[in-house]
Design an enzyme around this catalytic site. Structure first.
Site, PDB file in Angstrom:
ATOM      1  CB  SER A  16      -0.988  -0.002   1.169  1.00 40.35           C
ATOM      2  OG  SER A  16      -1.947  -0.998   0.947  1.00 40.35           O
ATOM      3  CE  LYS A  65      -9.776  -5.192   5.598  1.00 36.09           C
ATOM      4  NZ  LYS A  65      -9.779  -6.005   4.391  1.00 36.09           N
ATOM      5  CG  ASP A 101     -11.438  -4.262   1.325  1.00 36.29           C
ATOM      6  OD1 ASP A 101     -10.459  -3.681   0.828  1.00 36.29           O
ATOM      7  OD2 ASP A 101     -11.457  -4.710   2.489  1.00 36.29           O
ATOM      8  CB  ALA A 129     -11.605 -10.285   4.317  1.00 31.97           C
ATOM      9  NE  ARG A 150     -11.192 -21.844  11.685  1.00 31.40           N
ATOM     10  CZ  ARG A 150     -10.113 -21.274  12.170  1.00 31.40           C
ATOM     11  NH1 ARG A 150      -8.969 -21.922  12.157  1.00 31.40           N
ATOM     12  NH2 ARG A 150     -10.150 -20.040  12.654  1.00 31.40           N
TER      13      ARG A 150
HETATM   14  P1  ATR Z   1     -10.838 -10.544  10.443  1.00 34.54           P
HETATM   15  O1  ATR Z   1     -12.153 -11.264  10.601  1.00 34.54           O
HETATM   16  O2  ATR Z   1      -9.981 -10.595  11.667  1.00 34.54           O
HETATM   17  O3  ATR Z   1     -10.979  -9.172   9.850  1.00 34.54           O
HETATM   18  P2  ATR Z   1     -10.302 -11.969   8.010  1.00 34.54           P
HETATM   19  O4  ATR Z   1      -9.188 -11.582   7.079  1.00 34.54           O
HETATM   20  O5  ATR Z   1     -11.689 -11.732   7.563  1.00 34.54           O
HETATM   21  O6  ATR Z   1      -9.967 -11.344   9.408  1.00 34.54           O
HETATM   22  O7  ATR Z   1     -10.106 -13.528   8.378  1.00 34.54           O
HETATM   23  C1  ATR Z   1     -10.987 -14.220   9.211  1.00 34.54           C
HETATM   24  C2  ATR Z   1     -11.571 -15.394   8.418  1.00 34.54           C
HETATM   25  O8  ATR Z   1     -10.514 -16.356   8.174  1.00 34.54           O
HETATM   26  C3  ATR Z   1     -12.648 -16.124   9.176  1.00 34.54           C
HETATM   27  O9  ATR Z   1     -13.614 -16.546   8.245  1.00 34.54           O
HETATM   28  C4  ATR Z   1     -11.894 -17.321   9.761  1.00 34.54           C
HETATM   29  O10 ATR Z   1     -12.680 -18.445  10.030  1.00 34.54           O
HETATM   30  P3  ATR Z   1     -13.348 -18.654  11.481  1.00 34.54           P
HETATM   31  O11 ATR Z   1     -14.586 -17.788  11.493  1.00 34.54           O
HETATM   32  O12 ATR Z   1     -13.631 -20.100  11.540  1.00 34.54           O
HETATM   33  O13 ATR Z   1     -12.305 -18.210  12.484  1.00 34.54           O
HETATM   34  C5  ATR Z   1     -10.961 -17.622   8.617  1.00 34.54           C
HETATM   35  N1  ATR Z   1      -9.815 -18.436   9.030  1.00 34.54           N
HETATM   36  C6  ATR Z   1      -8.751 -18.026   9.758  1.00 34.54           C
HETATM   37  N2  ATR Z   1      -7.871 -19.052   9.914  1.00 34.54           N
HETATM   38  C7  ATR Z   1      -8.409 -20.137   9.275  1.00 34.54           C
HETATM   39  C8  ATR Z   1      -7.996 -21.485   9.050  1.00 34.54           C
HETATM   40  N3  ATR Z   1      -6.816 -21.937   9.532  1.00 34.54           N
HETATM   41  N4  ATR Z   1      -8.778 -22.318   8.313  1.00 34.54           N
HETATM   42  C9  ATR Z   1      -9.970 -21.858   7.814  1.00 34.54           C
HETATM   43  N5  ATR Z   1     -10.410 -20.594   7.981  1.00 34.54           N
HETATM   44  C10 ATR Z   1      -9.657 -19.738   8.694  1.00 34.54           C
END
Ligand code: ATR
Length: 271
Positions: A16, A65, A101, A129, A150
């Protein structure tokens, strides 16, 4: 000089600052843009101090976020699902949370002809995201957006919030068997989707375009895996990254920089 910054947990490798510097040169604007890695417990005070000391705009990335959406005073319609990636001061001490996004993603998908109206979309992930891209995806009038996550309860919560917004369903992983999707979007922060592979492996991959929101030189683990499963139309998230940066730049500076030229240059430099 006007100061802008990206805040996230691990952003030292972020592209960025390079992108915004190039936009500033392109449009002859004088500004600085830095990337700051922040510990989760410090995020609210770091953001507060940035704007209290004259910061002109911020981008927010994982895992902040959704926290940022609760922190700002007002949300734009694009940030309505509770995920903010762009923050602007309103001038009276209050902050506005926006999200470029999904707008960036849709522009990049359309540029590459990976998304047509009526598409069946599988969205993997239900975190910040996924929340940030869902509304602009629904605006393209898909037949349905199926959320695979998950943690089923997190996807169920997000789908419930979308009841009146469009055709969003949750995937029961065991029922994905032989699922046919036009587009599969990888929107998790996972390094590997091992936990989901048993279900994903049964999809008809040759029928799907695959988009990974992440970017890394060469390819991402998800795209590599999708290719092994038979997918051939693949894209990483570099185009979305540059598009959402252009969106933020325009919000902050009231001038829209040229995405095409920079995207082309970045691809060459990063190859
Ligand atoms: P944030 O929610 O912190 O902004 P993100 O980039 O949206 O971050 O990443 C979170 C997503 O990644 C969630 O959907 C998470 O799944 P869970 O709701 O089950 O936690 C997913 N995620 C993170 N690690 C994972 C893994 N090892 N396997 C599958 N999904 C994963």
């Amino acid at each position: 000089m006007d100061r802008y910054a990206l805040f996230g947990q691990a952003v030292s490798q972020s592209l960025s600052p390079r992108i915004h510097q190039r936009f500033a040169e392109q449009t002859q604007q004088s500004l600085t843009y830095t990337a700051q890695s922040v510990a989760p417990e410090l995020f609210p005070q770091v953001l507060e101090s940035f704007f209290a000391t004259g910061g002109q705009g911020a981008n927010i990335t994982a895992p902040f976020k959704t926290v940022a959406a609760r922190y700002v005073d007002q949300l734009t319609p694009a940030a309505q699902l509770g995920a903010v990636n762009t923050v602007l001061p309103l001038g009276d001490g209050r902050l506005l949370g926006d999200n470029g996004d999904g707008i960036g993603l849709v522009k990049d998908l359309q540029r590459q002809q990976l998304l047509l109206p009526g598409a069946r979309i599988l969205l993997i992930g239900a975190g910040g995201a996924a929340r940030g891209i869902l509304l602009p995806l629904l605006a393209t009038q898909p037949a349905e957006v199926v959320l695979l996550n998950r943690t089923l309860a997190t996807a169920a919560q997000l789908a419930a919030e979308c009841t009146k917004l469009g055709p969003v369903k949750i995937a029961q992983p065991q029922r994905l068997h032989h699922g046919v999707f036009d587009l599969v979007i990888q929107a998790t922060s996972a390094r590997s989707l091992d936990a989901l592979h048993p279900w994903l492996a049964s999809l008809r991959w040759e029928a799907a375009a695959c988009y990974d929101l992440n970017y890394q030189p060469n390819t991402t683990p998800f795209l590599q895996w999708a290719r092994q499963q038979g997918a051939s139309r693949l894209s990483d998230g570099l185009g979305m990254l540059v598009e959402q940066a252009a969106y933020a730049f325009q919000c902050w500076r009231q001038v829209l920089p040229s995405v095409e030229a920079l995207l082309h240059t970045l691809r060459r430099e990063l190859a």
